[in-house]
Design a protein around this motif. Structure first.
Motif, PDB file in Angstrom:
ATOM      1  N   UNK A   1       4.022  -4.559   6.908  1.00  0.00           N
ATOM      2  CA  UNK A   1       3.603  -3.023   7.490  1.00  0.00           C
ATOM      3  C   UNK A   1       4.253  -2.154   6.936  1.00  0.00           C
ATOM      4  N   UNK A   2       5.146  -2.309   5.997  1.00  0.00           N
ATOM      5  CA  UNK A   2       5.834  -1.084   5.425  1.00  0.00           C
ATOM      6  C   UNK A   2       5.638  -0.545   4.091  1.00  0.00           C
ATOM      7  N   UNK A   3       4.401  -1.490   3.321  1.00  0.00           N
ATOM      8  CA  UNK A   3       3.972  -0.833   2.084  1.00  0.00           C
ATOM      9  C   UNK A   3       2.171  -1.029   2.523  1.00  0.00           C
ATOM     10  N   UNK A   4       1.884   0.138   2.513  1.00  0.00           N
ATOM     11  CA  UNK A   4       0.449   0.302   2.941  1.00  0.00           C
ATOM     12  C   UNK A   4      -0.117   1.184   2.008  1.00  0.00           C
ATOM     13  N   UNK A   5      -1.647   1.019   2.175  1.00  0.00           N
ATOM     14  CA  UNK A   5      -2.779   1.795   1.405  1.00  0.00           C
ATOM     15  C   UNK A   5      -3.559   2.703   2.471  1.00  0.00           C
ATOM     16  N   UNK A   6      -3.356   4.102   2.316  1.00  0.00           N
ATOM     17  CA  UNK A   6      -4.156   4.824   3.312  1.00  0.00           C
ATOM     18  C   UNK A   6      -5.548   5.265   2.502  1.00  0.00           C
ATOM     19  N   UNK A   7      -6.649   4.531   2.937  1.00  0.00           N
ATOM     20  CA  UNK A   7      -8.055   5.077   2.632  1.00  0.00           C
ATOM     21  C   UNK A   7      -8.499   6.129   3.519  1.00  0.00           C
ATOM     22  N   UNK A   8      -9.812   6.968   3.177  1.00  0.00           N
ATOM     23  CA  UNK A   8     -10.298   7.764   3.958  1.00  0.00           C
ATOM     24  C   UNK A   8     -10.328   7.402   5.636  1.00  0.00           C
ATOM     25  N   UNK A   9     -11.032   6.216   5.735  1.00  0.00           N
ATOM     26  CA  UNK A   9     -11.205   5.964   7.310  1.00  0.00           C
ATOM     27  C   UNK A   9     -10.155   4.897   7.620  1.00  0.00           C
ATOM     28  N   UNK A  10      -9.318   4.304   7.045  1.00  0.00           N
ATOM     29  CA  UNK A  10      -8.475   3.099   7.569  1.00  0.00           C
ATOM     30  C   UNK A  10      -7.159   3.025   6.902  1.00  0.00           C
TER      31      UNK A  10
ATOM     32  N   UNK B   1     -12.212   4.455  -4.971  1.00  0.00           N
ATOM     33  CA  UNK B   1     -11.623   4.973  -3.700  1.00  0.00           C
ATOM     34  C   UNK B   1     -10.371   5.756  -4.126  1.00  0.00           C
ATOM     35  N   UNK B   2     -10.052   6.853  -3.827  1.00  0.00           N
ATOM     36  CA  UNK B   2      -8.980   7.138  -4.088  1.00  0.00           C
ATOM     37  C   UNK B   2      -8.059   7.127  -2.641  1.00  0.00           C
ATOM     38  N   UNK B   3      -6.788   6.588  -3.038  1.00  0.00           N
ATOM     39  CA  UNK B   3      -5.945   6.339  -1.716  1.00  0.00           C
ATOM     40  C   UNK B   3      -4.621   6.994  -1.577  1.00  0.00           C
ATOM     41  N   UNK B   4      -3.987   6.962  -0.815  1.00  0.00           N
ATOM     42  CA  UNK B   4      -2.529   7.281  -0.422  1.00  0.00           C
ATOM     43  C   UNK B   4      -1.713   6.130  -0.295  1.00  0.00           C
TER      44      UNK B   4
ATOM     45  N   UNK C   1      -3.877   3.094  12.025  1.00  0.00           N
ATOM     46  CA  UNK C   1      -4.967   4.328  11.957  1.00  0.00           C
ATOM     47  C   UNK C   1      -5.030   5.118  10.820  1.00  0.00           C
ATOM     48  N   UNK C   2      -5.743   6.045  10.893  1.00  0.00           N
ATOM     49  CA  UNK C   2      -6.173   6.852   9.458  1.00  0.00           C
ATOM     50  C   UNK C   2      -5.231   8.084   9.504  1.00  0.00           C
ATOM     51  N   UNK C   3      -4.840   8.548   8.137  1.00  0.00           N
ATOM     52  CA  UNK C   3      -3.859   9.441   7.995  1.00  0.00           C
ATOM     53  C   UNK C   3      -2.544   9.244   8.387  1.00  0.00           C
ATOM     54  N   UNK C   4      -2.086   7.919   8.658  1.00  0.00           N
ATOM     55  CA  UNK C   4      -0.689   7.642   8.801  1.00  0.00           C
ATOM     56  C   UNK C   4       0.309   7.856   7.769  1.00  0.00           C
ATOM     57  N   UNK C   5      -0.275   8.247   6.460  1.00  0.00           N
ATOM     58  CA  UNK C   5       0.484   8.356   5.404  1.00  0.00           C
ATOM     59  C   UNK C   5       0.458   9.968   5.202  1.00  0.00           C
TER      60      UNK C   5
END
Length: 337
Positions: A170-179, A195-198, A249-253
């Motif tokens: 749960x500590x290395x994550x990929x944030x996509x636009x909706x998830x 898809x560009x992610x954070x 949830x989205x925008x967590x990063x």
């Protein structure tokens, strides 16, 4: 016929008539006063009678008054607690009033003690009992006058190297636009199927004391796949005292407050699977970590989140895929004094 005596008297009279009376001797007197520099100086006295000159000399000795010694303690220096500081002092004197020159080093201020290898010599080494800032004084006494100068020595603790790895999926994550993906087998930094992610990385129990000086900080990744397309990444941190876990949830990063400091990274091509070397290591992130650990609410053992965004792709190993290859935060710091 004249006698010889008469001839002599006549000659004397003739000589007396042919010469004008002698002028009074004129004296040039002493020369104008000369600069009274230390040492011996020759002064001449002369007399002139219009035809002949006579002269005599006298030797004048001027003695300089006692001047204070010239003392230079040398430049400020730094060292670590296990090593001596080298002090390059210098002392000069005019040799007056004739006594032996007494030189000495002393501790004026500091959190601990100072031990000199040669406290009566301008050049010496000195050891300290604890880290901190010390003011040392070099003095010289010529028997009548004393001069002093000071130098500041900064003593640091030995550098500490701290390593913290990702310890949960749960500590290395990929944030996509909706998830938010918390269970991926890889970390695509940062394009995944167009898809560009954070990317979010959370490191727990970062035992850096508040006020520590961060000299270096890096994240070491392992290559999970070969990737060589041009990639431009930007790394920043979460501007908080202790970063909370990522929620599904989205925008967590991207929605977290961001540090003022950020670092650009253009990684070289990753050509070997599972390679974990310089090509997979970020540039120095010390400004980011320094900003976080200098916050008033930071405490040793708090958590740090780093955020990665940009363009292109480098595919790193995630904790879910191979825990031993998960991202590692490596920080070198000096504890604050």
């Amino acid at each position: 016929m004249r006698t010889p005596l008469a001839i002599c008297l006549a000659a004397a009279a003739l000589v007396a008539q042919s010469h004008s009376p002698l002028d009074e001797p004129r004296s040039s007197g002493l020369l104008e006063p000369i600069a009274k520099l230390p040492g011996s100086h020759t002064i001449e006295r002369s007399a002139l009678d219009n035809e002949l000159t006579s002269a005599d000399t006298v030797v004048a000795r001027f003695r300089q008054s006692n001047q204070p010694p010239i003392v230079k303690a040398g430049p400020d220096v730094g060292t670590v607690i296990t090593a001596a500081a080298h002090l390059a002092g210098a002392v000069t004197d005019d040799g007056l009033p004739g006594s032996l020159l007494a030189v000495h080093w002393d501790l004026l201020a500091g959190p601990g003690t100072a031990t000199f290898s040669a406290s009566t010599q301008p050049v010496t080494d000195v050891w300290f009992s604890v880290a901190g800032s010390y003011t040392l004084e070099l003095s010289a006494f010529d028997g009548a006058l004393t001069s002093t100068d000071t130098v500041v020595v900064t003593v640091q603790e030995l550098p500490v190297i701290l390593e913290r790895a990702i310890t949960t999926g749960n500590d290395d994550v990929e944030q996509q636009p909706n998830r938010l993906d918390r269970s991926g087998k890889t970390l695509e930094m940062v394009t995944d199927s167009s898809v560009n992610q954070v990317i979010g990385l959370r490191f727990e129990d970062v035992a850096i004391p508040r006020g520590a000086v961060i000299s270096s900080a890096h994240v070491q990744f392992a290559a999970e796949k070969v990737s060589s397309i041009p990639t431009q990444l930007s790394i920043s941190g979460e501007a908080s005292d202790s970063a909370a876990p990522f929620q599904p949830r989205s925008n967590q990063v991207s929605g977290r407050p961001t540090t003022r400091a950020d670092v650009a990274w253009a990684p070289a091509a990753w050509k070997i699977i599972h390679e974990e070397g310089p090509n997979q290591c970020t540039p120095n992130l010390n400004r980011i970590v320094q900003e976080i650990t200098s916050r008033p609410g930071w405490n040793a053992g708090n958590s740090i989140v780093l955020k990665i965004s940009g363009t292109g792709c480098r595919i790193a190993t995630s904790y879910e895929k191979r825990p031993s290859g998960a991202a590692k935060l490596i920080v070198t710091y000096h504890a604050g004094s």
